[in-house]
Design a protein around this motif. Structure first.
Motif, mmCIF file in Angstrom:
data_model
loop_
_atom_site.group_PDB
_atom_site.id
_atom_site.type_symbol
_atom_site.label_atom_id
_atom_site.label_comp_id
_atom_site.label_asym_id
_atom_site.label_seq_id
_atom_site.Cartn_x
_atom_site.Cartn_y
_atom_site.Cartn_z
ATOM 1 N N GLY A 158 52.249 68.634 -13.815
ATOM 2 C CA GLY A 158 52.642 70.105 -13.178
ATOM 3 C C GLY A 158 54.001 70.178 -13.098
ATOM 4 O O GLY A 158 54.523 71.062 -12.068
ATOM 5 N N LEU A 159 54.769 70.040 -14.095
ATOM 6 C CA LEU A 159 56.205 70.049 -14.133
ATOM 7 C C LEU A 159 56.498 70.932 -15.446
ATOM 8 O O LEU A 159 55.605 71.029 -16.275
ATOM 9 N N LYS A 160 57.730 71.295 -15.366
ATOM 10 C CA LYS A 160 58.367 71.983 -16.378
ATOM 11 C C LYS A 160 58.676 71.019 -17.645
ATOM 12 O O LYS A 160 59.086 69.914 -17.063
ATOM 13 N N THR A 161 59.005 71.552 -18.741
ATOM 14 C CA THR A 161 59.214 70.565 -19.892
ATOM 15 C C THR A 161 60.525 70.222 -19.908
ATOM 16 O O THR A 161 61.592 71.110 -19.155
ATOM 17 N N TYR A 162 61.123 68.831 -20.026
ATOM 18 C CA TYR A 162 62.358 68.380 -20.014
ATOM 19 C C TYR A 162 62.752 68.393 -18.585
ATOM 20 O O TYR A 162 64.258 68.354 -18.484
ATOM 21 N N GLU B 177 62.564 64.410 -10.695
ATOM 22 C CA GLU B 177 61.567 65.283 -10.296
ATOM 23 C C GLU B 177 60.228 64.746 -10.888
ATOM 24 O O GLU B 177 59.211 65.068 -10.223
ATOM 25 N N VAL B 178 60.210 63.815 -11.843
ATOM 26 C CA VAL B 178 58.935 63.163 -12.235
ATOM 27 C C VAL B 178 58.587 62.129 -11.370
ATOM 28 O O VAL B 178 57.393 62.216 -10.853
ATOM 29 N N LYS B 179 59.285 61.487 -10.537
ATOM 30 C CA LYS B 179 59.179 60.711 -9.466
ATOM 31 C C LYS B 179 58.645 61.267 -8.307
ATOM 32 O O LYS B 179 57.594 60.826 -7.796
ATOM 33 N N GLU B 180 59.405 62.274 -7.918
ATOM 34 C CA GLU B 180 58.760 63.037 -6.685
ATOM 35 C C GLU B 180 57.420 63.745 -6.913
ATOM 36 O O GLU B 180 56.833 63.819 -6.091
ATOM 37 N N ALA B 181 57.067 64.346 -8.162
ATOM 38 C CA ALA B 181 55.976 64.892 -8.294
ATOM 39 C C ALA B 181 54.750 63.868 -8.274
ATOM 40 O O ALA B 181 53.843 64.173 -7.676
ATOM 41 N N TYR B 182 55.047 62.589 -8.903
ATOM 42 C CA TYR B 182 54.126 61.598 -8.837
ATOM 43 C C TYR B 182 53.875 61.095 -7.402
ATOM 44 O O TYR B 182 52.655 60.406 -6.994
ATOM 45 N N GLU B 183 55.048 60.995 -6.615
ATOM 46 C CA GLU B 183 54.818 60.457 -5.139
ATOM 47 C C GLU B 183 54.041 61.454 -4.276
ATOM 48 O O GLU B 183 53.347 61.049 -3.377
ATOM 49 N N ASN B 184 54.262 62.838 -4.610
ATOM 50 C CA ASN B 184 53.324 63.765 -3.810
ATOM 51 C C ASN B 184 51.832 63.702 -4.092
ATOM 52 O O ASN B 184 50.803 63.516 -3.279
ATOM 53 N N LEU B 185 51.652 63.277 -5.601
ATOM 54 C CA LEU B 185 50.097 62.998 -5.685
ATOM 55 C C LEU B 185 49.687 61.677 -5.291
ATOM 56 O O LEU B 185 48.437 61.782 -4.834
ATOM 57 N N GLU B 186 50.421 60.749 -5.132
ATOM 58 C CA GLU B 186 50.132 59.608 -4.775
ATOM 59 C C GLU B 186 49.793 59.526 -3.053
ATOM 60 O O GLU B 186 48.879 58.895 -2.635
ATOM 61 N N SER B 187 50.495 60.276 -2.442
ATOM 62 C CA SER B 187 50.338 60.494 -1.047
ATOM 63 C C SER B 187 49.151 61.383 -0.604
ATOM 64 O O SER B 187 48.316 60.836 0.244
ATOM 65 N N LYS B 188 48.800 62.175 -1.415
ATOM 66 C CA LYS B 188 47.414 62.813 -1.428
ATOM 67 C C LYS B 188 46.222 62.026 -1.522
ATOM 68 O O LYS B 188 45.257 61.877 -0.944
ATOM 69 N N TRP B 189 46.427 61.018 -2.487
ATOM 70 C CA TRP B 189 45.358 60.037 -2.805
ATOM 71 C C TRP B 189 45.195 58.931 -1.725
ATOM 72 O O TRP B 189 44.235 58.790 -1.430
ATOM 73 N N ASN B 190 46.148 58.580 -1.258
ATOM 74 C CA ASN B 190 46.176 57.338 -0.270
ATOM 75 C C ASN B 190 45.654 58.397 1.020
ATOM 76 O O ASN B 190 45.158 57.388 2.009
ATOM 77 N N SER B 191 46.023 59.462 1.192
ATOM 78 C CA SER B 191 45.332 60.133 2.360
ATOM 79 C C SER B 191 44.089 60.554 2.495
ATOM 80 O O SER B 191 43.474 60.918 3.162
ATOM 81 N N LEU C 261 57.392 59.149 -18.720
ATOM 82 C CA LEU C 261 58.830 59.907 -18.482
ATOM 83 C C LEU C 261 59.713 59.558 -17.549
ATOM 84 O O LEU C 261 60.831 60.102 -17.230
ATOM 85 N N THR C 262 59.570 58.080 -16.787
ATOM 86 C CA THR C 262 60.322 57.509 -16.096
ATOM 87 C C THR C 262 61.036 56.281 -16.924
ATOM 88 O O THR C 262 61.990 55.712 -16.261
ATOM 89 N N ASN C 263 60.533 56.161 -18.139
ATOM 90 C CA ASN C 263 61.641 55.168 -18.899
ATOM 91 C C ASN C 263 62.502 56.118 -19.595
ATOM 92 O O ASN C 263 62.170 57.008 -20.393
ATOM 93 N N PRO C 264 63.626 55.754 -19.564
ATOM 94 C CA PRO C 264 64.795 56.678 -20.269
ATOM 95 C C PRO C 264 64.677 56.528 -21.601
ATOM 96 O O PRO C 264 64.796 57.702 -22.095
#
Length: 686
Positions: free
Chosen positions: A43-47, A52-66, A86-89
Motif C-alpha cells: 500500500g505504498l507509493k513507488t520508490y 516507509e516500507v518498514k513502517e508499513a509492514y509494522e502497521n500490518l504486523e500489529s494488526k495481525w498480532n492484535s 524492499l528493505t535490502n538496499p
C-alpha cells in the motif's frame, strides 16, 4: 432496411475493430504487462524509502498480532516477500532501477509448501542473501571512470553485468573464471556491478517507455567487437549461461572465428583428408573429453587458413590400434601434423599450451617441399616481381620447381626432391655422398637462401606451367590430363635484377594511345632450364650446381618478359564475409523472426497503445460519419432539384407533344382539292 444495416456495418468496420482492440489492450494486455508491484502489496507509493516500507509492514504486523486482521497464507507470503525485498538496499536498488526480481519463483513455491497452514507457521526469512566474490583480479571490475578509457585497446571486450547481492552471478563465478582463462590474450574480460548505475544503464536494454531492464536477468553478458565503442554495435548473449555456449558465441559472433569439427575413424578419411587441399598441412587433435576447440586454436585455424586445415578426433581406447597404425598416436591428448605425401606424421603427445602450439604451428605450416602458389611465390622468392629470400641486395637468385599433375608420379618425384633438399641442407652428408666438389655450390646457395626448391600443380597453374615448359610434350605435365600417364618435370629459373634500375625511381606517366597495347614486363630478368637427366639425387644436385655456377660466372642476356599470374587455388573462406556469413540463411531468418516477436512483445507493454487505438477509432468513426452525412445531403439536394426541374418542364413538354402530334398526322383526301381534279358529271336518271 437489411441492406442499409449491412452497409452501415461495413462502413463502420474499421472504427469498430480499433475500438475493440483498444478495449482488449486496456482491459487484458496492459494489466498483464503491468502487474501490481511490491509497493502496491504494502500500500505504498513507488520508490518510497526503506523507512516507509518498514513502517508499513509494522502497521500490518500489529494488526495481525492484535487479531484485527488475519491474512491468508498467500497474502502473508506476498507481503513478507515485498518487505524483505524492499528493505535490502541492493535488492531494492536493482528492483527500482532495473526491475530485477530474480527470486519471484519463491512466491509460488512457498504458497504450495504452506498451503492450508497458518501464516505463523511459515519459516522466516523467506529470502536468502548470497554475496558474490568479486575480489579476484581476473574479473577486472570496471568503474565509471575506467569505462570511459577502456576502448583504447584494439582487442574486443567481453563484459558481465552482475549484482553483488544476486544469487545467479555467484553460481556463474567459476564458469566466468574458465571463460576468462580461455579468452586470455584474445579478448579483454571485465565485469560491471549494478552499483555503477550509469555504466549498467548504458549496457542495458530499454523498454518503449524508457525504463532500463535486462531481458534475461542477471548475469547479463555483452560484447564489444573490435573497433566498437558505442552501445549501438554491442552484441548481447541470449543463450544458456555455460562455458561452452558463451565461448562459442563470442568466438563466432564477435571474433569471427571458424568452428573445428570432430570426425570419427570412418569419416576422417573421406570427409577431411580427401577434401582438404593438397598443399595444406593437416593438423589433427586427439581429445579425451570431446570439448570444443579453444578460441586460441580457432584463431590459429583462421590465421593459418592458407597453410593448414584442422580437425578433432574423440579418443577411444577401443580404437587404439587404428590410430597407432595410421598416425602413430598411442594416447590422448595429442596433436598430429600431416605434411607431404609419404612423409611420416609428426606427433606430439600431452596437453596443448596455446603459446607452444603457435610456435610449433609456425614451424610446420609449410610442407617439407613447399608448393609454389600465388600466396607463397614472393615468400619463396619465386616471383619475378619480387626479390630473393636472401634480401633486396641480392641481384641473382634461383628457384628449382617440380611441375606436374597430382598423382602417384608427382608424389614419387616430390619425395625425390625432398631427399635432394635434405641432402643439400646437410653439407656433411653432401661431402660424403658426392665426389664432385662443384656440387657444394647448390648447398651454399640453399643455405644463403639464393636457392629455393618447390613444386607446382601443373593442372591448376597450367598457364604458368606452359610458359616455362614450352616444349612439345608439355601437355604430359601441364593442363588437364589427356594421357593415362603423367610426367613430372623439373626446371630451374634464374632471376636477375638490375641494381641501377632498382635504385632509380621512374615517374609513371600515362600511356599514350600508341603505347597502351604494349604489355608491362616484370622487373627481374628470367632464364629457365629444364632438367632431362635421371632421378638420382646426386645427378640432380650436380645439375643444379652447374646451373648456379654458370649463372653466377657468365654474363647472360638480360631478358625480361611478363610472367603469367599464378591462379589462387582456394576459394574465399566463409568466415571472411563477417559474422552474418557464419550463419545459415535459415538460422538468420529464424533469428530475425525471433527478434521481431520480441520487439512486438516489448511494444505490447507500452501504455500509449490503448489510448492511441481508441483515438484512432474515434477519429475514423467521426470521419466516416461526416463523409456519409455529406453524401446523404448531396443526394437529397440533387433529388429535390431534379423534381423542381421536372415540374417546370412538364407544360412545355405537353405543348411539344401536341405540336408533334399535329405535324405528324398523315394527309387526308378531304383536307384539300387537288389541282388536276374535276367534277365528274353524273348521268341523268329517273
Amino acid at each position: 432496411m437489411a441492406g442499409d444495416s449491412a452497409a452501415k456495418i461495413k462502413a463502420y468496420a474499421v472504427p469498430a475493430v480499433l475500438f475493440s482492440l483498444s478495449m482488449l489492450y486496456q482491459l487484458v494486455l496492459l494489466p498483464r504487462a503491468f502487474p501490481p508491484s511490491h509497493y502496491d502489496v504494502l500500500g505504498l507509493k513507488t520508490y518510497c524509502s526503506m523507512e516507509e516500507v518498514k513502517e508499513a509492514y509494522e502497521n500490518l504486523e500489529s494488526k495481525w498480532n492484535s487479531g484485527l486482521e488475519v491474512p491468508t497464507t498467500t497474502e502473508f507470503i506476498k507481503i513478507r516477500y515485498a518487505y524483505e525485498l524492499l528493505t535490502n538496499p541492493i535488492w531494492k536498488r536493482n528492483y527500482d532501477v532495473f526491475g530485477i526480481n530474480e527470486q519471484d519463483h519463491v512466491l509460488e513455491k512457498l504458497s504450495q509448501q504452506y498451503a492450508g497452514e497458518k501464516f505463523s507457521n511459515i519459516a522466516l526469512p523467506l529470502l536468502r542473501t548470497v554475496a558474490s566474490d568479486t575480489g579476484d583480479d581476473a574479473f577486472n571490475v570496471i568503474t565509471s571512470k575506467e569505462f570511459q578509457s577502456m576502448f583504447q585497446d584494439s582487442k574486443p571486450w567481453l563484459l558481465q553485468v552482475y549484482s553483488s547481492g544476486s544469487n545467479q552471478p555467484a553460481q556463474f563465478a567459476n564458469s566466468w573464471k574458465r571463460i576468462a582463462a580461455l579468452l586470455n590474450g584474445i579478448a579483454n574480460i571485465g565485469m560491471v556491478e549494478l552499483g555503477e548505475v550509469q555504466v549498467a544503464a548504458y549496457l542495458s536494454e530499454r523498454k518503449p517507455m524508457g525504463r532500463f531492464f535486462f531481458r534475461n536477468g542477471l548475469p547479463s553478458v555483452v560484447a564489444f567487437p573490435s573497433g566498437c565503442k558505442t552501445s549501438d554495435c554491442l552484441i548481447r548473449f541470449e543463450g544458456e549461461l555455460s562455458v561452452d555456449a558463451v565461448t562459442d558465441w563470442f568466438a563466432m559472433a564477435v571474433l569471427n572465428l571458424p568452428r573445428i569439427f570432430y570426425y570419427s575413424k570412418e569419416s576422417l578419411g573421406p570427409r577431411f583428408l580427401a577434401k582438404s587441399s593438397p598443399h595444406k598441412v593437416k593438423v589433427i587433435f586427439f581429445s579425451k573429453t570431446g570439448e570444443r576447440a579453444t578460441p586460441a586454436i580457432r584463431q590459429a585455424a583462421r590465421d593459418y587458413w592458407n597453410y593448414a586445415t584442422f580437425a578433432f578426433v574423440l579418443w577411444g581406447e577401443e580404437e587404439f590400434s587404428v590410430w597407432w597404425n595410421t598416425f602413430g598416436v598411442e594416447s590422448a591428448p595429442a596433436v598430429v601434423f600431416l605434411k607431404d605425401p609419404g612423409l611420416k606424421p609428426l606427433v606430439y603427445h600431452g596437453s596443448v599450451n596455446d603459446s607452444w602450439f603457435l610456435d610449433v604451428l609456425e614451424q610446420n605450416k609449410q610442407q617439407e617441399l613447399p608448393q609454389l602458389r600465388s600466396l607463397t611465390s614472393e615468400e619463396l622468392g619465386c616471383d619475378a616481381r619480387g626479390y630473393s629470400r636472401a634480401g633486396r641486395d641480392t641481384l641473382t637468385w634461383y628457384c628449382a620447381i617440380l611441375a606436374g599433375r597430382l598423382g602417384p608420379e608427382l608424389d614419387s618425384m616430390r619425395e625425390t626432391m625432398r631427399r635432394v633438399q635434405e641432402t643439400l641442407s646437410k653439407s656433411s652428408e653432401l661431402k660424403a655422398a658426392s665426389e664432385d666438389e662443384h656440387s657444394i655450390t647448390a648447398a651454399i646457395a640453399l643455405k644463403s637462401k639464393r636457392l629455393t626448391l618447390s613444386w607446382l600443380d601443373g593442372e591448376t597453374q597450367k598457364n604458368y606451367c606452359f610458359f616455362y615448359l614450352n616444349i612439345e610434350s608439355s601437355y604430359e605435365t601441364c593442363g588437364p590430363r589427356r594421357v593415362p600417364t603423367d610426367v613430372p618435370r623439373l626446371f630451374i629459373i634464374r632471376y636477375e635484377r638490375n641494381a641501377t634500375e632498382d635504385t632509380f625511381k621512374v615517374d609513371k606517366k600515362a600511356k599514350s594511345i600508341w603505347e597502351f597495347h604494349q604489355q608491362e614486363v616484370d622487373p627481374a630478368a628470367q632464364l629457365s632450364v629444364t632438367y632431362n637427366g635421371s632421378v638420382e639425387v646426386s645427378q640432380i644436385i650436380q645439375w643444379m650446381s652447374n646451373i648456379i655456377e654458370d649463372g653466377d660466372s657468365r654474363k647472360l642476356p638480360f631478358y625480361r618478359v611478363k610472367t603469367p599470374e599464378l591462379v589462387p587455388e582456394d576459394a574465399e573462406p566463409f568466415w571472411s564475409r563477417g559474422p552474418q556469413g557464419l550463419l545459415s540463411k535459415s538460422m538468420g531468418t529464424k533469428q530475425k523472426i525471433q527478434r521481431t516477436i520480441i520487439q512486438i512483445y516489448d511494444y505490447l507493454g507500452d501504455p500509449r497503445i490503448g489510448p492511441a487505438l481508441l483515438l484512432g477509432a474515434l477519429m475514423s468513426f467521426g470521419s466516416i460519419w461526416l463523409m456519409r452525412t455529406q453524401q446523404n445531403r448531396s443526394v437529397q439536394s440533387s433529388q429535390l432539384s431534379q423534381a423542381d426541374n421536372d415540374d417546370k418542364l412538364k407544360p412545355r413538354e405537353r405543348l411539344r407533344e401536341r405540336n408533334a402530334t399535329k405535324c405528324n398526322l398523315p394527309p387526308s383526301i378531304t383536307d384539300f382539292e387537288p389541282k388536276d381534279s374535276y367534277q365528274m358529271p353524273l348521268s341523268d336518271s329517273d
